[in-house]
Design a protein around this motif. Sequence first.
Motif, PDB file in Angstrom:
ATOM      1  N   VAL A  33       0.861  -1.194   0.000  1.00 23.11           N
ATOM      2  CA  VAL A  33       0.000   0.000   0.000  1.00 23.11           C
ATOM      3  C   VAL A  33       0.896   1.243   0.000  1.00 23.11           C
ATOM      4  CG1 VAL A  33      -1.884   1.206   1.168  1.00 23.11           C
ATOM      5  CG2 VAL A  33      -1.685  -1.289   1.382  1.00 23.11           C
ATOM      6  N   HIS A  34       0.746   2.076  -1.031  1.00 20.32           N
ATOM      7  CA  HIS A  34       1.525   3.322  -1.145  1.00 20.32           C
ATOM      8  C   HIS A  34       0.610   4.481  -1.502  1.00 20.32           C
ATOM      9  CE1 HIS A  34       5.479   1.168  -1.701  1.00 20.32           C
ATOM     10  NE2 HIS A  34       4.684   0.239  -2.237  1.00 20.32           N
ATOM     11  N   HIS A  35       1.000   5.693  -1.100  1.00 21.35           N
ATOM     12  CA  HIS A  35       0.417   6.894  -1.726  1.00 21.35           C
ATOM     13  C   HIS A  35       1.519   7.514  -2.585  1.00 21.35           C
ATOM     14  CE1 HIS A  35       1.657  10.216   1.451  1.00 21.35           C
ATOM     15  NE2 HIS A  35       2.607   9.337   1.274  1.00 21.35           N
ATOM     16  N   TYR A 148       1.875  -1.732   4.609  1.00 21.99           N
ATOM     17  CA  TYR A 148       2.184  -0.328   4.325  1.00 21.99           C
ATOM     18  C   TYR A 148       3.698  -0.178   4.122  1.00 21.99           C
ATOM     19  CZ  TYR A 148      -2.512   1.024   6.057  1.00 21.99           C
ATOM     20  OH  TYR A 148      -3.863   1.180   6.241  1.00 21.99           O
ATOM     21  N   HIS A 149       4.050   0.698   3.196  1.00 21.70           N
ATOM     22  CA  HIS A 149       5.463   0.994   2.925  1.00 21.70           C
ATOM     23  C   HIS A 149       6.187   1.409   4.211  1.00 21.70           C
ATOM     24  CE1 HIS A 149       8.377   3.301  -0.019  1.00 21.70           C
ATOM     25  NE2 HIS A 149       8.999   2.421   0.744  1.00 21.70           N
ATOM     26  N   ALA A 150       5.465   2.149   5.058  1.00 21.70           N
ATOM     27  CA  ALA A 150       6.057   2.702   6.288  1.00 21.70           C
ATOM     28  C   ALA A 150       6.500   1.638   7.287  1.00 21.70           C
ATOM     29  CB  ALA A 150       5.064   3.644   6.961  1.00 21.70           C
ATOM     30  N   THR A 170       6.733   7.942   5.433  1.00 20.77           N
ATOM     31  CA  THR A 170       5.435   7.919   6.123  1.00 20.77           C
ATOM     32  C   THR A 170       4.390   7.193   5.272  1.00 20.77           C
ATOM     33  OG1 THR A 170       4.770  10.018   5.133  1.00 20.77           O
ATOM     34  CG2 THR A 170       5.842  10.114   7.303  1.00 20.77           C
ATOM     35  N   CYS A 171       4.708   6.875   4.030  1.00 21.89           N
ATOM     36  CA  CYS A 171       3.839   6.258   3.021  1.00 21.89           C
ATOM     37  C   CYS A 171       3.060   5.058   3.591  1.00 21.89           C
ATOM     38  CB  CYS A 171       4.714   5.824   1.852  1.00 21.89           C
ATOM     39  SG  CYS A 171       3.840   4.967   0.545  1.00 21.89           S
ATOM     40  N   PRO A 172       1.738   4.934   3.426  1.00 20.19           N
ATOM     41  CA  PRO A 172       0.808   5.731   2.601  1.00 20.19           C
ATOM     42  C   PRO A 172       0.224   6.962   3.287  1.00 20.19           C
ATOM     43  CG  PRO A 172      -0.364   3.882   3.530  1.00 20.19           C
ATOM     44  CD  PRO A 172       1.050   3.772   4.034  1.00 20.19           C
TER      45      PRO A 172
HETATM   46 ZN    ZN Z   1       5.493   4.104  -0.788  1.00 19.19          ZN
END
Ligand code: ZN
Length: 285
Positions: A33-35, A148-150, A170-172
């Motif tokens: 999961v990324h933003h 999550y990437h974070a 901090t992504c997403p």
């Molecule tokens: Zn990311």
Amino acid sequence: MITKGNFLLLDSSEFNGWLQQQKITRTISKLQVHHTWLPNYSTRRNQDHFRCLEGIRTTHLANGWSGTGQNVTVFEDGKIAISLDRDLNKTPAGIKGENTGALCVEIIGNFDVGGDAMTDEQRQAVLHLYACLAIKLNIPVDTNHIVYHAWYTSAGDWLGDYIQGRSSKTCPGTNFFGHGNTRLAASRGFIPGIQAEVQRIKNGDEEPMTAAEKKRMDDLQATVDAQSKWIESEKAKANMECPSWAKTAYEYYKPFIADSKGSYDFWRQLVINYRKENGIQVQKV
Ligand SMILES: [Zn+2]
């Protein structure tokens, strides 16, 4: 469904049908999961979807990557893009050292605190996308598999949560899905939404009933109700108290009858027997 340049653009409602047609040739056990952070809602204003996607690709190529980093992109209007240069069967460039066996999804927007407020269309499309992927790839809907990437360091080591100063990014986003980017935030504010969508899809609730289907269901229900009423009344008839027209016969045969209940046919036969025995003939009309 439109193909242009290096991308395929789908409405959220087209995604599951498209996914069913895909042959998956690698093992995928994690959904990232990324933003995007950039582009975000401010830079997206009136910008063409494909222009946005090609812009992301150009940036990724400049990183020295072989193509667009992510396999899938979700737009603020709920549209879903597939990277044709990084189709589902290609390992993504999403989280350093953790891409084998993973699928990378980029959600357009900046979902850090103070950033973009996710639209309902995007929120729905995101939940639907992860639910469809989880079903198709047989991936459990939990924080071990939807990650999550974070929760990783910049070296790609698993932290298992967002830890400021140790997480790569901090992504997403620190306000992702209105809950944040921690493991607890995910299990409270994100995972249940995907689970509910999985249930909805599995129940076949994807298409609302048409008016004709609704009428058929209502008619069927009315038939079932009428039948149960009929069965109840038949049961009552089979066990009726002596009716007034059988009283005389009943009194006559009382010493030979165990109780005062019987079916309609029983009372009728009793009256006939009584008439026969007492020579009472019925006048035919
Ligand atoms: Zn990311």
